[in-house]
Design a protein around this motif. Structure first.
Motif, PDB file in Angstrom:
ATOM      1  N   GLN A 160       0.794  -1.201  -0.049  1.00 60.39           N
ATOM      2  CA  GLN A 160       0.316  -0.167  -0.198  1.00 60.39           C
ATOM      3  C   GLN A 160       0.436   1.309  -0.175  1.00 60.39           C
ATOM      4  O   GLN A 160       1.998   2.017   0.813  1.00 60.39           O
ATOM      5  CB  GLN A 160      -0.891   0.043   1.140  1.00 60.39           C
ATOM      6  N   ALA A 161       1.197   1.766  -1.286  1.00 64.15           N
ATOM      7  CA  ALA A 161       1.427   3.359  -0.682  1.00 64.15           C
ATOM      8  C   ALA A 161       0.290   4.134  -0.295  1.00 64.15           C
ATOM      9  O   ALA A 161      -0.635   4.303  -1.138  1.00 64.15           O
ATOM     10  CB  ALA A 161       1.833   3.830  -2.488  1.00 64.15           C
ATOM     11  N   PRO A 162       1.119   5.002  -0.093  1.00 60.77           N
ATOM     12  CA  PRO A 162       0.235   6.545   0.567  1.00 60.77           C
ATOM     13  C   PRO A 162      -1.216   6.860  -0.560  1.00 60.77           C
ATOM     14  O   PRO A 162      -0.322   7.013  -1.951  1.00 60.77           O
ATOM     15  CB  PRO A 162       1.259   7.452   0.124  1.00 60.77           C
ATOM     16  N   GLY A 163      -1.707   7.079  -0.105  1.00 59.65           N
ATOM     17  CA  GLY A 163      -3.356   7.615  -0.847  1.00 59.65           C
ATOM     18  C   GLY A 163      -3.214   6.370  -1.804  1.00 59.65           C
ATOM     19  O   GLY A 163      -4.287   7.364  -2.749  1.00 59.65           O
ATOM     20  N   LYS A 164      -2.662   5.460  -1.815  1.00 55.68           N
ATOM     21  CA  LYS A 164      -3.315   4.733  -3.025  1.00 55.68           C
ATOM     22  C   LYS A 164      -3.914   2.997  -1.781  1.00 55.68           C
ATOM     23  O   LYS A 164      -3.951   2.619  -0.755  1.00 55.68           O
ATOM     24  CB  LYS A 164      -2.640   3.527  -3.731  1.00 55.68           C
ATOM     25  N   GLU A 165      -4.763   2.397  -2.497  1.00 56.54           N
ATOM     26  CA  GLU A 165      -6.118   1.003  -1.914  1.00 56.54           C
ATOM     27  C   GLU A 165      -4.691  -0.042  -1.843  1.00 56.54           C
ATOM     28  O   GLU A 165      -3.490   0.029  -2.655  1.00 56.54           O
ATOM     29  CB  GLU A 165      -7.080   0.680  -2.825  1.00 56.54           C
TER      30      GLU A 165
ATOM     31  N   GLU B  83       8.968   3.440  -7.915  1.00 62.79           N
ATOM     32  CA  GLU B  83       7.199   3.380  -7.561  1.00 62.79           C
ATOM     33  C   GLU B  83       6.390   1.653  -7.154  1.00 62.79           C
ATOM     34  O   GLU B  83       5.533   1.345  -6.821  1.00 62.79           O
ATOM     35  CB  GLU B  83       6.418   2.964  -9.434  1.00 62.79           C
ATOM     36  N   ASP B  84       7.899   1.660  -6.582  1.00 65.29           N
ATOM     37  CA  ASP B  84       7.458  -0.115  -6.111  1.00 65.29           C
ATOM     38  C   ASP B  84       8.073   0.520  -4.547  1.00 65.29           C
ATOM     39  O   ASP B  84       6.997  -0.162  -3.132  1.00 65.29           O
ATOM     40  CB  ASP B  84       8.884  -1.127  -5.610  1.00 65.29           C
ATOM     41  N   THR B  85       7.526   1.847  -4.021  1.00 68.53           N
ATOM     42  CA  THR B  85       7.819   2.367  -2.502  1.00 68.53           C
ATOM     43  C   THR B  85       6.482   2.291  -1.803  1.00 68.53           C
ATOM     44  O   THR B  85       5.666   2.471  -2.879  1.00 68.53           O
ATOM     45  CB  THR B  85       8.127   4.085  -2.647  1.00 68.53           C
ATOM     46  N   ALA B  86       6.070   1.466  -0.753  1.00 64.79           N
ATOM     47  CA  ALA B  86       5.162   1.246  -0.426  1.00 64.79           C
ATOM     48  C   ALA B  86       5.456   0.876   1.031  1.00 64.79           C
ATOM     49  O   ALA B  86       6.481  -0.325   1.139  1.00 64.79           O
ATOM     50  CB  ALA B  86       4.639   0.558  -0.846  1.00 64.79           C
ATOM     51  N   VAL B  87       4.200   0.478   2.077  1.00 63.91           N
ATOM     52  CA  VAL B  87       4.348  -0.204   2.886  1.00 63.91           C
ATOM     53  C   VAL B  87       4.052  -1.848   2.250  1.00 63.91           C
ATOM     54  O   VAL B  87       2.566  -1.883   1.361  1.00 63.91           O
ATOM     55  CB  VAL B  87       3.938   0.185   4.249  1.00 63.91           C
ATOM     56  N   TYR B  88       4.567  -3.062   2.673  1.00 63.41           N
ATOM     57  CA  TYR B  88       4.538  -4.141   2.035  1.00 63.41           C
ATOM     58  C   TYR B  88       4.143  -5.494   3.787  1.00 63.41           C
ATOM     59  O   TYR B  88       4.477  -4.667   4.037  1.00 63.41           O
ATOM     60  CB  TYR B  88       5.685  -5.594   1.354  1.00 63.41           C
ATOM     61  N   TYR B  89       2.963  -6.090   3.336  1.00 61.09           N
ATOM     62  CA  TYR B  89       2.045  -7.323   4.013  1.00 61.09           C
ATOM     63  C   TYR B  89       1.873  -7.925   3.610  1.00 61.09           C
ATOM     64  O   TYR B  89       2.053  -8.783   2.652  1.00 61.09           O
ATOM     65  CB  TYR B  89       0.712  -6.200   4.081  1.00 61.09           C
ATOM     66  N   CYS B  90       1.926  -9.106   4.334  1.00 65.92           N
ATOM     67  CA  CYS B  90       1.774 -10.714   4.314  1.00 65.92           C
ATOM     68  C   CYS B  90       0.663 -11.247   4.893  1.00 65.92           C
ATOM     69  O   CYS B  90      -0.089  -9.855   6.103  1.00 65.92           O
ATOM     70  CB  CYS B  90       3.316 -10.984   4.987  1.00 65.92           C
TER      71      CYS B  90
ATOM     72  N   GLN C 193       2.443  -6.255  10.214  1.00 68.17           N
ATOM     73  CA  GLN C 193       2.002  -5.191  10.390  1.00 68.17           C
ATOM     74  C   GLN C 193       2.787  -4.542   9.549  1.00 68.17           C
ATOM     75  O   GLN C 193       2.418  -2.719   9.159  1.00 68.17           O
ATOM     76  CB  GLN C 193       2.544  -4.333  11.764  1.00 68.17           C
ATOM     77  N   GLY C 194       3.588  -5.073   8.613  1.00 64.22           N
ATOM     78  CA  GLY C 194       4.285  -4.045   7.028  1.00 64.22           C
ATOM     79  C   GLY C 194       5.370  -3.800   7.610  1.00 64.22           C
ATOM     80  O   GLY C 194       5.756  -3.309   8.625  1.00 64.22           O
ATOM     81  N   THR C 195       6.124  -3.677   6.262  1.00 63.21           N
ATOM     82  CA  THR C 195       7.523  -3.302   6.628  1.00 63.21           C
ATOM     83  C   THR C 195       8.059  -2.021   4.883  1.00 63.21           C
ATOM     84  O   THR C 195       7.365  -2.099   4.176  1.00 63.21           O
ATOM     85  CB  THR C 195       8.533  -4.695   6.699  1.00 63.21           C
ATOM     86  N   GLN C 196       8.277  -1.240   5.163  1.00 70.76           N
ATOM     87  CA  GLN C 196       8.252  -0.245   4.439  1.00 70.76           C
ATOM     88  C   GLN C 196       9.611  -0.852   3.397  1.00 70.76           C
ATOM     89  O   GLN C 196      10.778  -0.911   3.858  1.00 70.76           O
ATOM     90  CB  GLN C 196       9.402   1.119   5.412  1.00 70.76           C
ATOM     91  N   VAL C 197       9.385  -0.224   1.891  1.00 72.32           N
ATOM     92  CA  VAL C 197      10.388  -0.543   1.351  1.00 72.32           C
ATOM     93  C   VAL C 197      10.400   1.136   0.896  1.00 72.32           C
ATOM     94  O   VAL C 197       9.185   1.205   0.266  1.00 72.32           O
ATOM     95  CB  VAL C 197       9.940  -1.206   0.166  1.00 72.32           C
ATOM     96  N   THR C 198      11.305   1.783   0.587  1.00 71.86           N
ATOM     97  CA  THR C 198      11.429   3.253  -0.245  1.00 71.86           C
ATOM     98  C   THR C 198      12.511   2.962  -1.846  1.00 71.86           C
ATOM     99  O   THR C 198      13.640   2.014  -1.479  1.00 71.86           O
ATOM    100  CB  THR C 198      11.784   4.187   0.901  1.00 71.86           C
ATOM    101  N   VAL C 199      12.164   3.367  -2.328  1.00 71.49           N
ATOM    102  CA  VAL C 199      12.950   3.669  -3.625  1.00 71.49           C
ATOM    103  C   VAL C 199      13.455   4.583  -3.785  1.00 71.49           C
ATOM    104  O   VAL C 199      12.276   4.764  -4.158  1.00 71.49           O
ATOM    105  CB  VAL C 199      12.579   2.278  -5.025  1.00 71.49           C
ATOM    106  N   SER C 200      14.145   4.539  -3.888  1.00 74.52           N
ATOM    107  CA  SER C 200      15.324   6.041  -4.861  1.00 74.52           C
ATOM    108  C   SER C 200      15.648   6.233  -5.757  1.00 74.52           C
ATOM    109  O   SER C 200      16.000   5.094  -6.413  1.00 74.52           O
ATOM    110  CB  SER C 200      15.933   6.180  -3.717  1.00 74.52           C
ATOM    111  N   SER C 201      15.181   6.955  -6.470  1.00 74.30           N
ATOM    112  CA  SER C 201      15.720   7.292  -7.675  1.00 74.30           C
ATOM    113  C   SER C 201      17.244   7.763  -8.580  1.00 74.30           C
ATOM    114  O   SER C 201      17.865   8.085  -7.342  1.00 74.30           O
ATOM    115  CB  SER C 201      15.028   8.067  -8.472  1.00 74.30           C
TER     116      SER C 201
END
Length: 124
Positions: free
Chosen positions: A39-44, A89-96, A116-124
């Protein structure tokens, strides 16, 4: 009850790789189908991939086919998500998630337990 704890997220440069893990505990978690969502910010919340209880069936969203690989090790009660060629665009919180079924689902409402999720942040 099943408890799920994700790990392996972090900050990575575009083009890099990450391996996320989900440790499951509780009753008969090894017989449940497992899935990964993000789930990315502002998205489902978005379905990514899922695996049956014995690994014999896997589903992938079209958007991640070829870059994401799901696997599980029932001896360790873990499910992993290998992500290659990361994009910003893969930046999001990842949930199992775990589903009380041997067969995986592809919608969030078909899963019964969530980490609870784990944050993945991809920098350009």
């Amino acid at each position: 009850q099943v408890q799920l704890v994700e790990s392996g997220g972090g900050l990575v440069q575009a083009g890099g790789s990450l391996r996320l893990s989900c440790a499951a505990s509780g009753r008969t978690s090894s017989s449940y189908a497992m899935g990964w969502f993000r789930q990315a910010p502002g998205k489902e919340r978005e379905f990514l991939t899922a695996i049956s209880w014995n690994g014999g069936i896997t589903y992938y969203a079209d958007s991640v086919k070829g870059r994401f690989t799901i696997s599980r090790d029932n001896t360790k009660n873990t499910v992993s998500l290998q992500i290659n060629s990361l994009k910003p665009e893969d930046t999001a919180v990842y949930y199992c998630a775990a589903r009380v079924s041997t067969v995986p689902g592809s919608t969030a409402d078909s899963y019964d337990y969530w980490g609870q999720g784990t944050q993945v942040t991809v920098s350009s």
